[in-house]
Design an enzyme around this catalytic site. Structure first.
Site, mmCIF file in Angstrom:
data_model
loop_
_atom_site.group_PDB
_atom_site.id
_atom_site.type_symbol
_atom_site.label_atom_id
_atom_site.label_comp_id
_atom_site.label_asym_id
_atom_site.label_seq_id
_atom_site.Cartn_x
_atom_site.Cartn_y
_atom_site.Cartn_z
ATOM 1 N N ASP A 402 0.830 -1.196 0.000
ATOM 2 C CA ASP A 402 0.000 0.000 0.000
ATOM 3 C C ASP A 402 0.869 1.253 0.000
ATOM 4 O O ASP A 402 2.034 1.224 0.396
ATOM 5 C CB ASP A 402 -0.916 -0.001 1.229
ATOM 6 N N GLU A 405 3.478 5.037 -3.619
ATOM 7 C CA GLU A 405 3.845 6.188 -4.471
ATOM 8 C C GLU A 405 5.205 6.796 -4.123
ATOM 9 O O GLU A 405 5.907 7.195 -5.059
ATOM 10 C CB GLU A 405 2.752 7.258 -4.387
ATOM 11 N N ASP A 489 -8.259 4.649 -3.437
ATOM 12 C CA ASP A 489 -9.373 4.801 -2.494
ATOM 13 C C ASP A 489 -10.460 5.680 -3.095
ATOM 14 O O ASP A 489 -10.540 6.888 -2.854
ATOM 15 C CB ASP A 489 -8.864 5.383 -1.181
#
Length: 814
Positions: A402, A405, A489
């Protein structure tokens, strides 16, 4: 009077062939043309004395290619490979790419096609002046550098490649974005990483070529009133690859030639993945697994979201002993049920946890002190060692990387910011943490850490398990590392759902095959934050949300990866049991179809490796001459044979369980020209090149099969089988071929030839299906009987459409 500073000339003054390249020099700079093979060219431009020797991590070395010729005239320099030609205008230095017949694929602009502007980069100094702020978001706690001393680092260039696209050309790719656009013509796209954004520097044209920018920095695509160009933020030089071949599919193969094959996932990864925010204990995971098995719901994987660690130890790669007292026993019990587990790991770590202390002591943290340095080989090695010792050694099956980035400044805002501002903030924040010339590539290095670590550990242990890494960020070459990307999300609205279809199509058009979404969206309720804007505060108690979830789930069942996830409410299928079980039964039907199609789906996956194919494609990939399909953003091909047409509006309930006024239960579908189409459910045939209204009640996801298709099918099961019995459906009207992929389902022996591609052939005149050994195979045949167009449709209540009557009529049996 002001003085007009003369512009250096682009006129080519010298041409020199050196090894595998042609170097052309002008007063302004140097242009290098390098044929990689007959259909791929590298174009590099610099205003410095020499070209950079830096090699980008996403690009693989290639064998020197010298089978090309060069000819010069007063107007141009031509380089020929036999399949393609590159033409350089001697006066302007502009490059064009042509087929062997002289047809133009792509032209750079006539003047000033290569633009470089030098600037000074800076590096953050970690000293007493460094000031950070911790910001709590639904995406975790973010540590942001607010001020720091910075010292000059190196001088780089902003680059701009100015282009001339053709009038009826459609453009695809550039990763995953939220705008709901499939054809990028007339738009501007900011390519930076974000929670809901995945930047991939690959552009594919309906004319049958692609462009791969050889960059790791943020970039911008424009085809607007500001010009048609590709801009990169920070480079040593302007550098790109032209991917020829004559079709969109060949352009994708060209991308894989340069950046590597897509590592095949384990077969079970193509079954259903059950996830939510979050399962909190070993007992809860086991209970969820048992209930799926008792209900007979197909599922192969559970996902453990954040906070497997002890409370307050964010990012520690371990299990909380209170909630997961015996991880090895938990894994053993899950495996006894044929269930697998992915565990969430993060690149950032709280300073209180042991993983952080180890990273800090070794100097393996980026400036600011929370995120590990994935650009460092030692940092990647240490990250894997922590993941192994705290998680993998217990038998866990894979990873959920998760926040890879690893920065999302857009989530630090209460209100959504403009795309240009979001881009500028990303560039600024990334430049504080890492070299800005690598500002988009963190996710690539992070995936490398897990892939190389796991494969090395498995070799040492004498085991062989394919890496599976569900991750939120990717870059050039990420497909080599067992990655699945998902769309971040997102919020539960019908508009978001519609835009997600386009996001998935564009991502898969960028060369990476495995993509998924949070079925039902991550956020369901409405909040004060711009990103938490769902329409359903009553969640599963709202029949409007149950309907949206069903349509999302149906779509998800026809994606490369089939996965439910989200917050605000539980996501197990039995939570959606409103209106006399109708919603639940519709979900079960979609689940069963996924498992019935498993031979087809796993063959698609296998051919992404074996043949460099794609699982999901825009319609324009297969029908480039049909201009209607260029802008269709809510239909796509799932393999060559199936066209998926999700329902993107409510037919029964609005939010708040309000019945839809004047409901309609049909969906308008375009059938591409050049072939005929069968309705997958009714087996009704339609000619291509027309719009039709198709019945689409809650239980039905409209799917169409191209005539001449061969579909390998199996029985519906509650799990993926290593070896399932296969039957074949044939959709007549044309001859057809199909390649069935089979292997062991796990391990990397397939890379050494341990797989089988069986070619099946349908002879429509003879009505025979044979394999590549000439053996005739039984099949279910559906023919063009009762051919109907939308304009002239006649009902025939006496028409038999059941399988049994078709078999008896046609004399074929399963």
């Amino acid at each position: 009077m002001l003085y007009a500073l003369p512009e250096p000339s682009d006129k080519i003054e010298s041409v020199e062939r050196g090894g595998d390249s042609l170097v052309l020099t002008s007063q302004r700079g140097r242009l290098r043309v390098t044929p990689v093979n007959e259909t791929i060219f590298r174009i590099t431009y610099t205003t410095r004395e020499s070209f950079s020797t830096q090699w980008k991590p996403g690009i693989l070395p290639w064998k020197e290619f010298t089978e090309w010729t060069c000819e010069e005239t007063d107007q141009e320099i031509l380089l020929h490979t036999g399949q393609l030609s590159v033409r350089v205008d001697r006066v302007t230095g502009s490059v064009s790419f042509l087929s062997k017949d002289g047809a133009v694929f792509l032209r750079e602009s006539d003047r000033g096609s290569h633009s470089l502007e030098e600037f000074q980069t800076f590096r953050t100094v970690e000293d007493e002046t460094l000031c950070t702020e911790k910001i709590r978001t639904p995406d975790g706690v973010k540590e942001v550098i607010r001020s720091a001393a910075r010292v000059p680092d190196k001088k780089l260039f902003h680059t701009r490649l100015n282009l001339r696209f053709q009038e009826e050309e459609a453009l695809y790719g550039l990763g995953q974005h939220e705008e709901g656009i499939v054809d990028l013509r007339g738009h501007m796209v900011y390519l930076h990483q974000a929670n809901r954004k995945i930047a991939i520097p690959v552009l594919v044209s309906s004319l049958g070529y692609g462009i791969l920018m050889n960059t790791d920095s943020p970039m911008i695509f424009s085809d607007t009133e500001y010009g048609s160009y590709l801009y990169t933020e920070a480079e040593e030089e302007l550098d790109y690859f032209f991917l020829g071949g004559g079709s969109c599919k060949e352009a994708i193969r060209g991308y894989r030639t340069l950046t590597g094959k897509a590592a095949l996932l384990p077969k079970w990864a193509f079954g259903y993945m059950q996830s939510q925010e979050r399962y909190e204990s070993a007992e809860e995971l086991l209970q969820i697994g048992r209930e799926h098995r008792e209900r007979g719901i197909g599922v192969d994987c559970l996902v453990l979201d954040w906070c497997s660690w002890e409370d307050g130890m964010w990012g520690q790669k371990s299990f909380d002993k209170g909630r997961f007292p015996d991880p090895a026993s938990m894994m053993e019990k899950l495996h006894e049920m044929d269930l697998h587990l992915l565990v969430s790991v993060w690149p950032n770590m709280d300073p209180k946890c042991e993983n952080h202390r180890q990273m800090k002591a070794a100097g393996n943290l980026l400036p600011g002190g929370a995120i590990y340095n994935a650009f460092s080989e030692d940092g990647r090695r240490m990250y894997w060692q922590q993941a192994y010792e705290g998680i993998y050694r217990y038998g866990v099956d894979g990873w959920w990387c998760d926040s890879s980035e690893p920065i999302t400044p857009e989530w630090n805002h209460k209100e959504r910011v403009e795309p240009a501002i979001m881009y500028a903030e990303y560039v600024s924040n990334a430049g504080n943490l890492m070299p800005i010339e690598e500002g988009n590539a963190y996710g690539l290095y992070h995936a490398r850490a897990l892939f190389q670590g796991q494969t090395a550990a498995d070799r040492e242990a004498g085991t062989d398990r394919r890496v599976i890494n569900l991750t939120r960020s990717a870059w050039t070459g990420s497909q080599r590392y067992g990655t699945i990307l998902w769309s971040g999300d997102i919020a539960a609205t019908w508009d978001t759902f519609r835009r997600q279809i386009a996001a998935g199509i564009q991502f898969c058009a960028s060369g990476l095959p495995f993509w998924t979404t949070d079925i039902g969206a991550f956020f369901v309720k409405n909040s004060v934050f711009w990103y938490w804007k769902g329409d359903y505060d009553n969640t599963t108690g709202d029949l409007g949300y149950q309907e949206l979830f069903v349509r999302w789930y149906q779509w998800g069942s026809m994606l490369p990866i089939f996965r439910g996830h989200g917050t605000d409410c539980r996501r197990e299928l039995w939570q959606f049991d409103g209106e006399n079980h109708r919603f639940y039964n519709a979900l079960l039907s979609a689940n069963r179809r996924r498992y019935q199609l498993m031979p087809y789906i796993y063959s698609l996956a296998g051919k992404t490796w074996a043949l460099d194919e794609s699982m999901v494609m825009p319609l324009g990939f297969a029908f480039p001459k049909d201009k209607v399909v260029h802008t269709i953003a809510d239909q796509y091909l799932f393999g060559e044979e199936l066209m998926v047409c999700p329902v993107t509006r409510p037919m029964y309930y609005e939010a708040g369980s309000k019945p839809v006024d004047d409901p309609s239960y049909t969906r308008r579908v375009y059938l591409p020209a050049g072939t005929g189409w069968f309705d997958f459910d009714t087996k009704e045939y339609f000619p291509g090149g027309q719009w039709i209204e198709v019945e689409a009640p809650l239980e039905k996801l409209p799917v169409f099969v191209r005539e001449g298709s061969i579909l390998p099918m199996t029985e519906a099961t509650d799990r993926v089988l290593a070896e399932e019995p296969i039957t074949y459906q044939v959709y007549g009207g044309a001859d057809g071929t199909y390649q069935l992929y089979r292997d062991a389902g796990d391990g990397y022996a397939y890379e050494n030839g341990a797989y089988r591609l069986t070619t099946l052939t349908w002879n429509d005149a003879a009505k025979t299906l044979t394999d590549d050994q000439g053996v005739q195979l039984p099949c279910e045949l559906f023919e063009k009987t009762g051919c109907k167009s939308d304009e002239k449709r006649e009902d025939n209540d006496d028409e038999e459409t059941g399988f049994e009557s078709l078999f008896a009529l046609m004399g074929v049996y399963p």
